[in-house]
Design a protein around this motif. Structure first.
Motif, PDB file in Angstrom:
ATOM      1  N   PRO A  86      38.997 -21.874  47.765  1.00  0.00           N
ATOM      2  CA  PRO A  86      37.591 -21.747  47.368  1.00  0.00           C
ATOM      3  C   PRO A  86      36.643 -21.962  48.557  1.00  0.00           C
ATOM      4  O   PRO A  86      36.943 -22.732  49.482  1.00  0.00           O
ATOM      5  N   ILE A  87      35.492 -21.293  48.506  1.00  0.00           N
ATOM      6  CA  ILE A  87      34.486 -21.358  49.561  1.00  0.00           C
ATOM      7  C   ILE A  87      33.480 -22.447  49.214  1.00  0.00           C
ATOM      8  O   ILE A  87      33.045 -22.556  48.052  1.00  0.00           O
TER       9      ILE A  87
ATOM     10  N   LYS B  60      38.412  -9.230  40.332  1.00  0.00           N
ATOM     11  CA  LYS B  60      37.036  -9.283  40.821  1.00  0.00           C
ATOM     12  C   LYS B  60      36.835 -10.486  41.743  1.00  0.00           C
ATOM     13  O   LYS B  60      36.321 -10.349  42.866  1.00  0.00           O
ATOM     14  N   SER B  61      37.229 -11.665  41.277  1.00  0.00           N
ATOM     15  CA  SER B  61      37.036 -12.858  42.104  1.00  0.00           C
ATOM     16  C   SER B  61      37.915 -12.808  43.349  1.00  0.00           C
ATOM     17  O   SER B  61      37.531 -13.320  44.403  1.00  0.00           O
ATOM     18  N   MET B  62      39.105 -12.165  43.244  1.00  0.00           N
ATOM     19  CA  MET B  62      39.969 -12.051  44.416  1.00  0.00           C
ATOM     20  C   MET B  62      39.337 -11.167  45.475  1.00  0.00           C
ATOM     21  O   MET B  62      39.235 -11.546  46.659  1.00  0.00           O
TER      22      MET B  62
ATOM     23  N   PHE C  15      33.242 -15.326  41.943  1.00  0.00           N
ATOM     24  CA  PHE C  15      33.630 -15.858  43.253  1.00  0.00           C
ATOM     25  C   PHE C  15      34.420 -17.150  43.047  1.00  0.00           C
ATOM     26  O   PHE C  15      34.239 -17.843  42.038  1.00  0.00           O
ATOM     27  N   LEU C  16      35.273 -17.453  44.002  1.00  0.00           N
ATOM     28  CA  LEU C  16      35.989 -18.734  43.994  1.00  0.00           C
ATOM     29  C   LEU C  16      35.218 -19.696  44.873  1.00  0.00           C
ATOM     30  O   LEU C  16      35.291 -19.633  46.112  1.00  0.00           O
TER      31      LEU C  16
ATOM     32  N   THR D 190      43.722 -22.425  44.168  1.00  0.00           N
ATOM     33  CA  THR D 190      43.829 -23.753  43.554  1.00  0.00           C
ATOM     34  C   THR D 190      42.691 -24.079  42.598  1.00  0.00           C
ATOM     35  O   THR D 190      42.772 -25.044  41.839  1.00  0.00           O
ATOM     36  N   PHE D 191      41.628 -23.253  42.622  1.00  0.00           N
ATOM     37  CA  PHE D 191      40.447 -23.643  41.849  1.00  0.00           C
ATOM     38  C   PHE D 191      39.692 -22.393  41.406  1.00  0.00           C
ATOM     39  O   PHE D 191      39.575 -21.434  42.161  1.00  0.00           O
ATOM     40  N   GLY D 192      39.196 -22.417  40.157  1.00  0.00           N
ATOM     41  CA  GLY D 192      38.392 -21.299  39.665  1.00  0.00           C
ATOM     42  C   GLY D 192      39.162 -20.393  38.726  1.00  0.00           C
ATOM     43  O   GLY D 192      40.254 -20.732  38.255  1.00  0.00           O
ATOM     44  N   VAL D 193      38.585 -19.228  38.460  1.00  0.00           N
ATOM     45  CA  VAL D 193      39.193 -18.226  37.572  1.00  0.00           C
ATOM     46  C   VAL D 193      39.604 -17.038  38.429  1.00  0.00           C
ATOM     47  O   VAL D 193      38.752 -16.378  39.044  1.00  0.00           O
ATOM     48  N   LEU D 194      40.913 -16.769  38.473  1.00  0.00           N
ATOM     49  CA  LEU D 194      41.417 -15.701  39.332  1.00  0.00           C
ATOM     50  C   LEU D 194      41.519 -14.393  38.554  1.00  0.00           C
ATOM     51  O   LEU D 194      42.326 -14.263  37.639  1.00  0.00           O
ATOM     52  N   THR D 195      40.682 -13.438  38.930  1.00  0.00           N
ATOM     53  CA  THR D 195      40.761 -12.069  38.444  1.00  0.00           C
ATOM     54  C   THR D 195      40.693 -11.154  39.662  1.00  0.00           C
ATOM     55  O   THR D 195      40.455 -11.613  40.780  1.00  0.00           O
TER      56      THR D 195
END
Length: 591
Positions: A507-508, A483-485, A585-586, A476-481
């Motif tokens: 997100p954390i 790497k971040s996944m 990171f998310l 729901t928040f951030g940039v999903l790639t």
């Protein structure tokens, strides 16, 4: 004996003209124009130019400055300009017809009218039928009330221009409009003014011919005339190597090295005597045959050895097929460089493929060119890119990002560049500005191997993600790639946040993340072996594999991921962490 002497004189004259033409083609615009007009016999020189060379010169010098040259050009050279300028695929572009007719009318009005009416009557009749209305008034009829905007030269035939508008029809530099600009008849151009001038000039020359032109314009069937002109145009261009796009596309048909056709023995024999009656191939592209690739080096050596009979014509025909297949309009240096670079690069790749993995040597390349046709060598090189493209497209159909409806940007900049280059109609090598360009053509087996290796990494990464039970809806928040996944799922697992079977991408909180972050890095900003191994251990557990069974390509991806973490965040203090500047990171919240 007399015939031999005459042939020798013709050959000597043609060789002299050939050298002069080459010098003109490599000169700057103004200097080239001066060289043409100051030649001892300008008309002979101009009409000796191959059609493509003269067309290239027209756009190099400037279409309006080129009018004195067009006045001395042959009718076949005029026809070539019409063939390449006024067609949008299989439809005539009447706006472009106006511009070209205007140019030729300024060059020689009487000759243009004689030529079009005698040799291309349907062509000019189609143009007139699309641009004006004709009305014939009988001797006992009164002019209708709506005749105010009609024009007549003899009080019998009246013509008018519907939806007449005024406005510029040339670009600021005075060049012809780009062919791919969409236009309709209602858009502004100079057609009314041009047609009126043409009809008045024709009336001065022969009024009865003008009457016949009006009658035939009224009776023409536009669709049938356009189809016939298209057929004839295709025949003329095919004679110069410009096949229709749907036929020229065969140049990209893959062919295996074992299926190549050998050259006939005559092609590698001593050069034959020049026949002045055989049209010369275009030479304008030879000035661009420069570079460090294998084919150019081999070509230079072949020329130094005396050349191969007909190789220049063969190369010109190959380039013309590439131009037709890719629907490229040749108007300047930039437009010719694109198909030329593709041809040279693909030929170099094909030569390396035919060497079957042995060291690329110029001498071996020369032998291959003497043995096989250039078109077959080109198709051999094109086959390598096509195979990579087929692999990429087949993978995408069942990929993680495809089934989850994720954008290709999910793969990150580097992998996105690789897949983007393979997904286009003609596969390209992702250079990432290493050669000052983002994409370029595959130029050798090193490019193919590099792309294949990275494609294997992408497929391995995608297979790993497919093994994870990830709930994409929780993002729901951030940039999903990727790497971040991967990193977010790892952190959530180690913080005990993934309590459900489906892995969450929620997100954390930054406050919770700081505890993990402080333990991730050593005091010197590096990631310790224990933490590095922990990422691999989590990847194995999450994907249901044994740690030793993780693919080598995936291990390399995880290792580079940790390296990037060190580079980006290794020297960032825990208290300075800000979710807004941590796209790997998310995260959410503020401490």
């Amino acid at each position: 004996m007399n015939n031999d002497y005459q042939l020798a004189n013709k050959t000597r004259k043609e060789l002299k003209l050939q050298k002069l033409r080459r010098d003109i083609l490599v000169s700057e615009g103004a200097q080239a124009l001066d060289m043409i007009l100051e030649a001892p016999s300008p008309a002979t020189l101009i009409q000796s130019f191959p059609d493509q060379d003269l067309y290239y010169l027209m756009h190099k010098i400037g279409v309006h400055d080129f009018i004195p040259v067009l006045a001395l050009a042959a009718s076949s050279q005029w026809e070539y300009i019409l063939d390449v300028e006024v067609w949008d695929d299989d439809r005539l572009n009447t706006h472009m017809m106006t511009q070209v007719f205007s140019l030729l009318f300024k060059a020689d009005p009487q000759r243009l009218l004689r030529w079009t009416i005698k040799e291309k009557p349907e062509f000019v009749e189609y143009y007139l039928s699309q641009k004006m209305h004709v009305f014939i008034r009988e001797h006992d009829e009164l002019p209708p009330e709506d005749f105010d905007d009609y024009i007549t030269l003899d009080d019998k035939f009246y013509f008018r221009f519907p939806d007449q508008q005024s406005g510029p029809d040339e670009d600021p530099e005075g060049e012809l409009f780009p062919q791919n600009t969409l236009r309709e008849n209602g858009l502004p151009d100079d057609a009314p003014e041009l047609i009126e001038q043409m009809l008045k000039k024709l009336a001065e020359m022969d009024l009865s011919v003008l009457h016949g032109l009006f009658l035939e314009t009224l009776s023409i069937l536009p669709a049938e005339a356009e189809e016939e002109q298209f057929r004839q145009k295709n025949i003329r261009l095919a004679e110069k190597g410009f096949l229709p796009a749907h036929e020229a596309i065969g140049i990209y048909q893959p062919i295996a090295g074992k299926n190549l056709r050998p050259r006939p023995a005559i092609a590698t024999s001593e050069p034959q005597v020049l026949d002045p009656d055989i049209p010369m191939p275009p030479m304008f592209f030879t000035q661009f045959l420069k570079g460090d690739n294998l084919f150019v080096k081999a070509l230079e050596q072949i020329i130094a050895q005396g050349g191969i009979w007909g190789l220049d014509s063969e190369l010109a025909a190959l380039i013309n097929k590439v131009i037709s297949a890719d629907r490229i309009k040749i108007r300047n240096r930039e437009s010719i460089q694109k198909p030329l670079e593709k041809t040279m690069s693909t030929l170099s790749l094909g030569l390396e493929v035919l060497m079957e993995g042995s060291k690329a040597r110029v001498e071996t390349a020369v032998d291959l060119i003497k043995k096989y046709f250039l078109e077959d060598i080109f198709r051999t090189g094109s086959r390598e890119g096509a195979r990579l493209q087929a692999t990429a497209r087949k993978w995408y159909e069942r990929s993680f990002i495809g089934t989850k409806n994720l954008p290709l940007s999910f793969l990150g900049e580097s992998y996105l560049g690789i897949i983007g280059g393979l997904m286009v109609q003609r596969p390209m090598f992702f250079a990432n500005y290493a050669d000052k360009v983002l994409y370029r053509n595959f130029a050798g087996l090193s490019d193919i191997r590099s792309t294949r290796r990275q494609l294997d990494e992408i497929i391995s990464l995608d297979d790993f993600l497919n093994r994870l039970d990830v709930d994409i809806a929780t993002f729901t928040f951030g940039v999903l790639t990727y790497k971040s996944m991967i990193l977010t799922l790892w952190v959530r697992d180690r913080l005990g946040l993934n309590r459900s079977k489906a892995l969450s991408l929620a997100p954390i909180e930054i406050s919770e993340f700081k505890d993990f972050f402080s333990q991730l890095f050593n005091p010197d900003g590096t990631i310790g072996d224990t933490q590095a191994k922990d990422l691999g251990l989590w990847a194995a557990q999450a994907s249901g594999m044994h740690e030793a069974d993780l693919p080598t390509a995936l291990q390399g991806i995880l290792y580079r991921l940790l390296q990037e973490l060190e580079s980006e965040y290794g020297h960032v203090r825990t208290q300075d962490l800000d979710p807004r500047f941590m796209p790997m990171f998310l995260l959410t919240g503020q401490d």
